[in-house]
Design a protein around this motif. Structure first.
Motif, PDB file in Angstrom:
ATOM      1  N   PHE A  72     -12.304 -23.203  35.467  1.00 16.22           N
ATOM      2  CA  PHE A  72     -11.125 -23.561  34.687  1.00 16.22           C
ATOM      3  C   PHE A  72      -9.938 -23.945  35.569  1.00 16.22           C
ATOM      4  O   PHE A  72      -9.215 -24.886  35.266  1.00 16.22           O
ATOM      5  N   PHE A  73      -9.746 -23.232  36.677  1.00 13.85           N
ATOM      6  CA  PHE A  73      -8.603 -23.489  37.547  1.00 13.85           C
ATOM      7  C   PHE A  73      -8.961 -24.365  38.742  1.00 13.85           C
ATOM      8  O   PHE A  73      -8.085 -24.727  39.529  1.00 13.85           O
ATOM      9  N   ARG A  74     -10.260 -24.678  38.885  1.00 13.78           N
ATOM     10  CA  ARG A  74     -10.748 -25.496  39.997  1.00 13.78           C
ATOM     11  C   ARG A  74     -10.352 -24.882  41.345  1.00 13.78           C
ATOM     12  O   ARG A  74      -9.918 -25.577  42.271  1.00 13.78           O
TER      13      ARG A  74
ATOM     14  N   THR B  66      -2.924 -23.892  28.658  1.00 11.17           N
ATOM     15  CA  THR B  66      -1.598 -23.277  28.550  1.00 11.17           C
ATOM     16  C   THR B  66      -1.241 -22.548  29.834  1.00 11.17           C
ATOM     17  O   THR B  66      -0.100 -22.632  30.326  1.00 11.17           O
ATOM     18  N   LEU B  67      -2.220 -21.822  30.394  1.00 10.42           N
ATOM     19  CA  LEU B  67      -1.970 -21.079  31.628  1.00 10.42           C
ATOM     20  C   LEU B  67      -1.656 -22.024  32.789  1.00 10.42           C
ATOM     21  O   LEU B  67      -0.782 -21.739  33.608  1.00 10.42           O
ATOM     22  N   ILE B  68      -2.375 -23.134  32.859  1.00 10.79           N
ATOM     23  CA  ILE B  68      -2.127 -24.118  33.927  1.00 10.79           C
ATOM     24  C   ILE B  68      -0.727 -24.703  33.786  1.00 10.79           C
ATOM     25  O   ILE B  68       0.007 -24.866  34.773  1.00 10.79           O
ATOM     26  N   ALA B  69      -0.330 -25.009  32.540  1.00 15.02           N
ATOM     27  CA  ALA B  69       1.022 -25.524  32.301  1.00 15.02           C
ATOM     28  C   ALA B  69       2.074 -24.488  32.678  1.00 15.02           C
ATOM     29  O   ALA B  69       3.104 -24.815  33.290  1.00 15.02           O
ATOM     30  N   ASN B  70       1.816 -23.225  32.343  1.00  8.27           N
ATOM     31  CA  ASN B  70       2.736 -22.147  32.716  1.00  8.27           C
ATOM     32  C   ASN B  70       2.844 -22.011  34.230  1.00  8.27           C
ATOM     33  O   ASN B  70       3.931 -21.772  34.775  1.00  8.27           O
TER      34      ASN B  70
ATOM     35  N   PHE C 244      -3.303 -17.131  39.565  1.00  9.23           N
ATOM     36  CA  PHE C 244      -3.810 -16.985  38.193  1.00  9.23           C
ATOM     37  C   PHE C 244      -5.296 -16.628  38.209  1.00  9.23           C
ATOM     38  O   PHE C 244      -5.754 -15.830  37.393  1.00  9.23           O
ATOM     39  N   HIS C 245      -6.037 -17.230  39.126  1.00  9.25           N
ATOM     40  CA  HIS C 245      -7.463 -16.915  39.268  1.00  9.25           C
ATOM     41  C   HIS C 245      -7.655 -15.437  39.549  1.00  9.25           C
ATOM     42  O   HIS C 245      -8.434 -14.747  38.875  1.00  9.25           O
TER      43      HIS C 245
END
Length: 467
Positions: free
Chosen positions: A171-173, A390-394, A405-406
Motif C-alpha cells: 500500500f505504501f510502496r 487517506t493515510l497517504i494524503a495525510n 506510517f508503514h
C-alpha cells in the motif's frame, strides 16, 4: 442499534473462540449474522461478493508466504537445526534464565523467517522441559512464547519477513526495512517491558510455592528432547542468516529487474490477454518468497539425509499447518471486511476520524480492526485497503514519511489482535495443552504492553523526528 450489532458479532466470535470452536467455521456465521440483523436481503450477496471475495483474495496473495514459512520451519526442525539453536542459546544464557532463553529462541526463529505457528510447535518441547526443571509454572509458557514470537520480531524490528511487516509494502510502496530506528526502539521497549512482566509473574508464583504443575492435570506434555547428536549451532544458524541476506538482496534487485510494472500475455481460448503486475505492490512478497525458497534449499544441502528421511510426513504436517493458519487469517479477514461494510462500523470509523494526529489515527484504527477481526494481518489488510489513500494524503500534508506510517501500521496490527479469538492464540494454547482461563491472562498483558509501545514510538517520532 447498528453499532450494537457490530459489537454483538465481535463478542460472539470472541466467545466461540474462547470456548475452542473453529474460527474458520464461525467467522462467516458471525459476519452473516450481523448482516441478517441489518438487512436480511444482503446475506447471500455479502457472502459471495464480499466475504468470499476478500477471503480468497487474501489466500491468493499471501498463502505462498504461509506455505514456504511452514515448510522452512519444518525442514529446520527435521534437520535438527532448531534443537541446535535452542541448546546453544540455553548454554549461553543459562538454564536458570529459562524465560529469557525461550524468548530469544523464538525471536531468532521468527526473525529468521520461520512462521509464527511453526515456532510454537518447534519451541514448546524445550520450553516445557526448561520450565519443569526450573520449577516455573507451565501456565507461563504461552506468555513467554508469545513475547518472543508474536510481538517485537513479528512487526517491530526492521527486516522481519513476517506477513504483518509485508502487508504495508503493497500500500505504501515501502520495503520491510521501513523506519528502522523506530522499529528498534519499539522492539526494545516491548522486550524490556515484556521480560519485566514475566519475571514479576514468575517471582509471584515462586513466593506462593507454585511449581510447574500437578502431573495429573497436565496435558500435551512433550517427551524430553535428546541433546545428543545435534548439529553445530553455527551450521544451524546459516539458513536463517541466508534468508535474511537474500531477502535484502531480492528487495533491492526485484524493482531494478522488473521496473514499475511487468506484463505478459496469457492465452485464453486463442486470444492473448495481457496480465499486468504492479511491482512495487508485490516486490516485498516476492523477495520473502524467494528468500524462503533459498533457505529451504540450503537446509536440504546441509542436512540432506535427516531431512529427506522424514520429509514426506513432515511436508504433510507443514502444508496442513499452513492451510490452517492461512484459512484462519483469511476467514477473519473476510469477517472484518463484512463488518467494515455495515452501517455500525461506519459510525465507529467516523468516530476514529475525529482523532487529529495522523499517526495516532492510523494506530488506533489499525489496532481496533485487528482486535475486531482477531487477526493482525486481517485487520491491517482491511484498514489499509479502506484507508491507505487517506493515510497517504495525510502523510503528504503533514510531511511525515510513508516509512513511518508503514512501521506504525505494522506495529499497531500486532497490538489488540491477540484477543481470545485470535488464531495464533488458539493454536498456542492448544499446543501447550492449556486453556484461555488458565493462561490467557499473560498473553493479554503482553497485548497491552505491545499496544502501549506503539504510542511510545509515535511520541519518539513527534519529539525527535527520528525514523
Amino acid at each position: 442499534m447498528s453499532v450494537l450489532i457490530v459489537l454483538a458479532a465481535l463478542v460472539f466470535l470472541m466467545v466461540v473462540a474462547y470456548r475452542g470452536y473453529s474460527v474458520i467455521l464461525f467467522a462467516p456465521v458471525a459476519a452473516l449474522g450481523a448482516v441478517l440483523l441489518t438487512d436480511p436481503a444482503l446475506v447471500a450477496p455479502m457472502f459471495t461478493g464480499l466475504f468470499m471475495e476478500k477471503m480468497v483474495g487474501f489466500v491468493k496473495l499471501y498463502f505462498p508466504v504461509f506455505l514456504l514459512g511452514a515448510v522452512f520451519g519444518k525442514v529446520i526442525e527435521l534437520s535438527g537445526f532448531s534443537k541446535a539453536i535452542v541448546a546453544s542459546v540455553i548454554r549461553v544464557i543459562g538454564a536458570r534464565r529459562a524465560m529469557l532463553s525461550i524468548v530469544l529462541v523464538c525471536a531468532i526463529l521468527t526473525y529468521g523467517g520461520v512462521s509464527l505457528f511453526v515456532v510454537v510447535f518447534a519451541v514448546y518441547p524445550f520450553a516445557a522441559e526448561m520450565f519443569r526443571q526450573g520449577g516455573i509454572p507451565k501456565r507461563l509458557i504461552p506468555g513467554t512464547i508469545a513475547l518472543g514470537a508474536f510481538t517485537f520480531t513479528m512487526d517491530a524490528l526492521p527486516g522481519t519477513p513476517q506477513i504483518q511487516n509485508l502487508i504495508p509494502t503493497a500500500f505504501f510502496r515501502t520495503t520491510i526495512y521501513a523506519a528502522p530506528w523506530l522499529g528498534l526502539i519499539g522492539g526494545g521497549v516491548i522486550l524490556a517491558a515484556g521480560l519485566g512482566y514475566l519475571e514479576w509473574r514468575r517471582r509471584a508464583a515462586a513466593a506462593a510455592g507454585e511449581g510447574y504443575g500437578i502431573e495429573a492435570d497436565l496435558l500435551n506434555e512433550p517427551e524430553p528432547f535428546d541433546r545428543r547428536a545435534i548439529p553445530h549451532p553455527l551450521l544451524a544458524l546459516l539458513p536463517l542468516l541466508l534468508v535474511g541476506i537474500m531477502n535484502k538482496a531480492f528487495t533491492v534487485a526485484i524493482p531494478r529487474v522488473y521496473g514499475a510494472s511487468y506484463s505478459f500475455d496469457s492465452t485464453v481460448v486463442g486470444k492473448a490477454v495481457p496480465v499486468v503486475q504492479e511491482i512495487p505492490k508485490i516486490a516485498a512478497i516476492w523477495a520473502v518468497e524467494g528468500a524462503l525458497l533459498i533457505g529451504i534449499a540450503s537446509v536440504l544441502v546441509l542436512a540432506w539425509k535427516p531431512v529427506t528421511r522424514r520429509f514426506a510426513e513432515g511436508a504433510k504436517s507443514a502444508v496442513s499447518g499452513a492451510l490452517l493458519a492461512s484459512m484462519n487469517t483469511a476467514s477473519e479477514y473476510g469477517f472484518g471486511a463484512v463488518i467494515a461494510a455495515l452501517p455500525g462500523f461506519l459510525v465507529v470509523a467516523q468516530g476514529l476520524k475525529a482523532i487529529p494526529h495522523p499517526l495516532v489515527n492510523e494506530a488506533v484504527t489499525v489496532t481496533t480492526l485487528a482486535g475486531m477481526t482477531g487477526s493482525a494481518s486481517g485487520g491491517l489488510g482491511i484498514a489499509l485497503a479502506a484507508l491507505s489513500e487517506t493515510l497517504i494524503a495525510n502523510a503528504q500534508s503533514a510531511g511525515i514519511p510513508l516509512e513511518v506510517f508503514h512501521r506504525i501500521a505494522a506495529m499497531a496490527s500486532g497490538g489488540m489482535d491477540t484477543l481470545p479469538h485470535n488464531g495464533a492464540v488458539i493454536t498456542l494454547l492448544a499446543v501447550t495443552g492449556l486453556t484461555h482461563r488458565v493462561a490467557y491472562r499473560d498473553i493479554f498483558a503482553l497485548t497491552l504492553i505491545k499496544t502501549t509501545a506503539v504510542f511510545v514510538v509515535i511520541a519518539v517520532y513527534v519529539v525527535t523526528g527520528l525514523h
